[in-house]
Design an enzyme around this catalytic site. Structure first.
Site, PDB file in Angstrom:
ATOM      1  N   CYS A  70      -3.809   5.381   9.582  1.00 29.60           N
ATOM      2  CA  CYS A  70      -4.850   5.419   8.555  1.00 29.60           C
ATOM      3  C   CYS A  70      -5.674   4.139   8.543  1.00 29.60           C
ATOM      4  O   CYS A  70      -6.866   4.171   8.243  1.00 29.60           O
ATOM      5  CB  CYS A  70      -4.226   5.658   7.180  1.00 29.60           C
ATOM      6  SG  CYS A  70      -3.167   4.329   6.559  1.00 29.60           S
ATOM      7  N   HIS A 125      -0.944   3.879   1.794  1.00 34.77           N
ATOM      8  CA  HIS A 125      -1.829   4.692   2.615  1.00 34.77           C
ATOM      9  C   HIS A 125      -3.297   4.432   2.249  1.00 34.77           C
ATOM     10  O   HIS A 125      -3.630   4.232   1.086  1.00 34.77           O
ATOM     11  CB  HIS A 125      -1.484   6.170   2.409  1.00 34.77           C
ATOM     12  CG  HIS A 125      -2.334   7.120   3.171  1.00 34.77           C
ATOM     13  ND1 HIS A 125      -2.427   7.101   4.541  1.00 34.77           N
ATOM     14  CD2 HIS A 125      -3.158   8.120   2.755  1.00 34.77           C
ATOM     15  CE1 HIS A 125      -3.250   8.055   4.940  1.00 34.77           C
ATOM     16  NE2 HIS A 125      -3.708   8.682   3.875  1.00 34.77           N
ATOM     17  N   ASP A 155      -9.596  12.373   4.319  1.00 31.71           N
ATOM     18  CA  ASP A 155      -8.457  11.700   4.947  1.00 31.71           C
ATOM     19  C   ASP A 155      -8.282  12.185   6.384  1.00 31.71           C
ATOM     20  O   ASP A 155      -7.830  13.297   6.630  1.00 31.71           O
ATOM     21  CB  ASP A 155      -7.184  11.971   4.153  1.00 31.71           C
ATOM     22  CG  ASP A 155      -6.037  11.053   4.558  1.00 31.71           C
ATOM     23  OD1 ASP A 155      -6.150  10.381   5.596  1.00 31.71           O
ATOM     24  OD2 ASP A 155      -5.032  11.014   3.821  1.00 31.71           O
TER      25      ASP A 155
END
Length: 265
Positions: free
Chosen positions: A72, A110, A125
């Site tokens: 991420c 995250h 995402d």
């Protein structure tokens, strides 16, 4: 090195310069997940853990141009920049997963994105291994359906919101929780420090250091250690990969996108 046109070509953008609208966001989101894998090995810990001061040009070269993907902190960071340069109004969000809380003990873990489009907000995402949403989720109270799976946002008394998902025959489960407030890169400094300490003492086990995932048209495939999960049209299949040769082949296939039909059933 960062180049919008090269980025769009890598994602297979089919038409003229994209407009910053919802259809474009949906298309780019899904194409990103299908084109660039989640690849924890792409984080590149050889010279230490770097989550805040990231060389975006170097990450763009390896993660996008070379197609190696990343986590991420690489994929969503680059996508954030792409969306910004295309004219989207975007902010960073921080989420917390159960595994992250166990390993690092912080809710700023995250990294993902919130995009405002035509007066509505959407969760974006492209840096989660899965299973998760293939297209942006609208910030609202309704249950949203994508490719056989359902998603909802559930608020809690402590001010956090849970992104929850269920398949056709599974119960609701939390993907991650977050606070709906804009973040800055520096907010991940505590996690960076804890990740450095964790990485320094961690030892590889039998496949346990593997975490990679890739989306396909109607689902996702995720390999975590020896656990291989496929979600297709909302139906889930999970098994343990015992054979070392098959395990190595699946890792290679997930990272390259060269998955066999039998790998997705």
């Amino acid at each position: 090195m960062f180049d919008v046109d090269a980025y769009l070509r890598r994602l297979g953008w089919p038409g003229p310069d994209p407009n910053p609208d919802l259809d474009t966001l949906r298309t780019l989101h899904k194409r990103h997940l299908m084109t660039l894998p989640y690849n924890i090995a792409g984080q590149g810990f050889a010279d230490g853990v770097h989550l805040v001061d990231v060389d975006e040009d170097a990450v763009f070269r390896t993660g996008v141009l070379e197609g190696l993907g990343g986590t991420c902190f690489q994929l969503n960071r680059l996508f954030f920049r792409l969306l910004s340069e295309l004219g989207y109004e975007v902010t960073l969000l921080a989420a917390s997963t159960a595994e992250g809380r166990e390993n690092f003990g912080t809710e700023i873990e995250h990294m993902f994105i919130r995009a405002a489009v035509d007066g509505q907000e959407w969760l974006v995402d492209v840096g989660y291994p899965g299973p998760s949403y293939l297209e942006p989720l609208r910030v609202g109270d309704e249950v949203q359906t994508q490719y056989g799976c359902q998603y909802r946002l559930v608020g809690a008394d402590d001010g956090t919101t849970a992104v929850q998902r269920r398949g056709r025959v599974t119960r609701w489960g939390t993907v991650y929780t977050f606070r709906p407030r804009a973040r800055r890169w520096q907010d991940w400094k505590e996690l960076e420090d804890r990740a450095r300490a964790h990485h320094a003492t961690a030892s590889p086990d039998d496949g346990g250091g593997i975490l990679c995932g890739r989306s396909f048209d109607n689902g996702q495939a995720v390999l975590k250690g020896r656990r291989y999960l496929v979600v297709r049209d909302g139906r889930e299949r999970v098994r343990t990969v015992v054979d070392d040769t098959e395990h190595r082949r699946l890792v290679t296939a997930l990272l390259s996108g060269d998955l066999r039909p039998g790998d997705l059933t």
